[in-house]
Design an enzyme around this catalytic site. Sequence first.
Site, PDB file in Angstrom:
ATOM      1  N   HIS A  15     -24.988 -98.254 -52.847  1.00 44.10           N
ATOM      2  CA  HIS A  15     -24.584 -98.370 -51.443  1.00 44.10           C
ATOM      3  C   HIS A  15     -23.801 -99.669 -51.221  1.00 44.10           C
ATOM      4  O   HIS A  15     -24.188-100.512 -50.402  1.00 44.10           O
ATOM      5  CB  HIS A  15     -25.805 -98.305 -50.515  1.00 44.10           C
ATOM      6  N   ARG A  34     -23.522 -91.176 -45.730  1.00 43.06           N
ATOM      7  CA  ARG A  34     -24.969 -91.377 -45.727  1.00 43.06           C
ATOM      8  C   ARG A  34     -25.608 -90.365 -46.667  1.00 43.06           C
ATOM      9  O   ARG A  34     -25.243 -89.184 -46.684  1.00 43.06           O
ATOM     10  CB  ARG A  34     -25.543 -91.197 -44.315  1.00 43.06           C
ATOM     11  N   GLU A  58     -32.861 -94.272 -50.116  1.00 41.12           N
ATOM     12  CA  GLU A  58     -32.590 -95.632 -50.612  1.00 41.12           C
ATOM     13  C   GLU A  58     -33.752 -96.563 -50.306  1.00 41.12           C
ATOM     14  O   GLU A  58     -34.384 -96.416 -49.270  1.00 41.12           O
ATOM     15  CB  GLU A  58     -31.306 -96.166 -49.951  1.00 41.12           C
TER      16      GLU A  58
END
Length: 376
Positions: A334, A287, A316
């Site tokens: 991602h 993360r 993000e």
Amino acid sequence: MSSATPTPRDAGLPAPATNAFSPLSSSASSPSATKPTVLHLGDDIRWNHALYKELGEKFHIERSYSIGREEFKAALEERRWGDFVGMYRPFWNTGGEMGNWDEELISLLPTSCKIYASAGAGFDWVDTRTLAAHGIIYCNAASACTESVADTAIFLLLATYRAFPWSFLAARSCNPHAFHAANQNIAAVTHNPNGTVLGVIGLGKIGFRLAHKAVLAFEMRVAYHDVVRSEGAERELGGATWCATLEELLRASDCVVLATPFEGRVLLGRTEFQHFKKGARLVNIARGKLVDEEALVEALDGGIVSAAGLDVHADEPNVHPRLATRDDVMVLSHTAGASVESHVGFERLGMENLISYLGGGEALTPVNMQWLKKKD
Ligand SMILES: O=CC(=O)O
């Protein structure tokens, strides 16, 4: 509707086609009198149709489709989907439009709800402790994307050792000078990973698998930091070293890989970067919020970190502009876990969790058992 009158779903047939075009309504049929209800969040399943049919034979399936938070809360308050016993989110693209699963949302769930089985490895968007306090098991699906995420970690690892972003961007620029500069200068500053130390933060399924691949592919030596020490895993990794503290791990590693959930705090900030071996590398497939990105930029500028490979980012879908534009950083969108195989596995594992747990067996991949308040 009388329970003697079979609906298409009772007969194991697909739901009426109109459902697919009616995202703001629940399913067309009323809850079955005989079958417990499962709430399916988000889009239709795409792959495992036979298993979904089996799920539909055991449970009445209600659909929320993709509705925003206020609508979702109102639907829970008015019991639009009845007293469902479980929730199922087959894939991460949809079914999360209601936002984070916090106390506000969780407290609106019917007391009948016992399990939430979701796609995805990470669960930073769901307060699993509060779910547990409400007697609800949360099952993630890390094992379904382990292979894809581990493969991406290996790609990023290699990119950091061999300056592939520099080489890629130079070729991509179609600028002969940039190409020439990369071609002439990269060999002097890049290294083979073989025999160097991979420092894994979090030796769960994904951390273990990526470490195993690094041992097999590059004969890397593995160090790891985890709350749990596993001597079995150490043996399987050819003699991995457990580091009791994060600082110990950072001091030992030539490449640090983050493979641990985000639990509300930054793990790598200015202080931690000071503990890196000079010129070590960083890979993050976990993360973005685990890393203080400003501190990472400073560490790269100061040569403390020689290169980074980042699948995930703190804000993000925004990528830190000073990381995105560097040729010593590989950035992805991602997508570490994004493969057809992961998608198939997410759908399947979620349904297997529901069928097993609601059928009186074990949940297969629970993450909050330690806090679970038992329900009848
Ligand atoms: O980031 C992806 C996941 O949580 O599976």
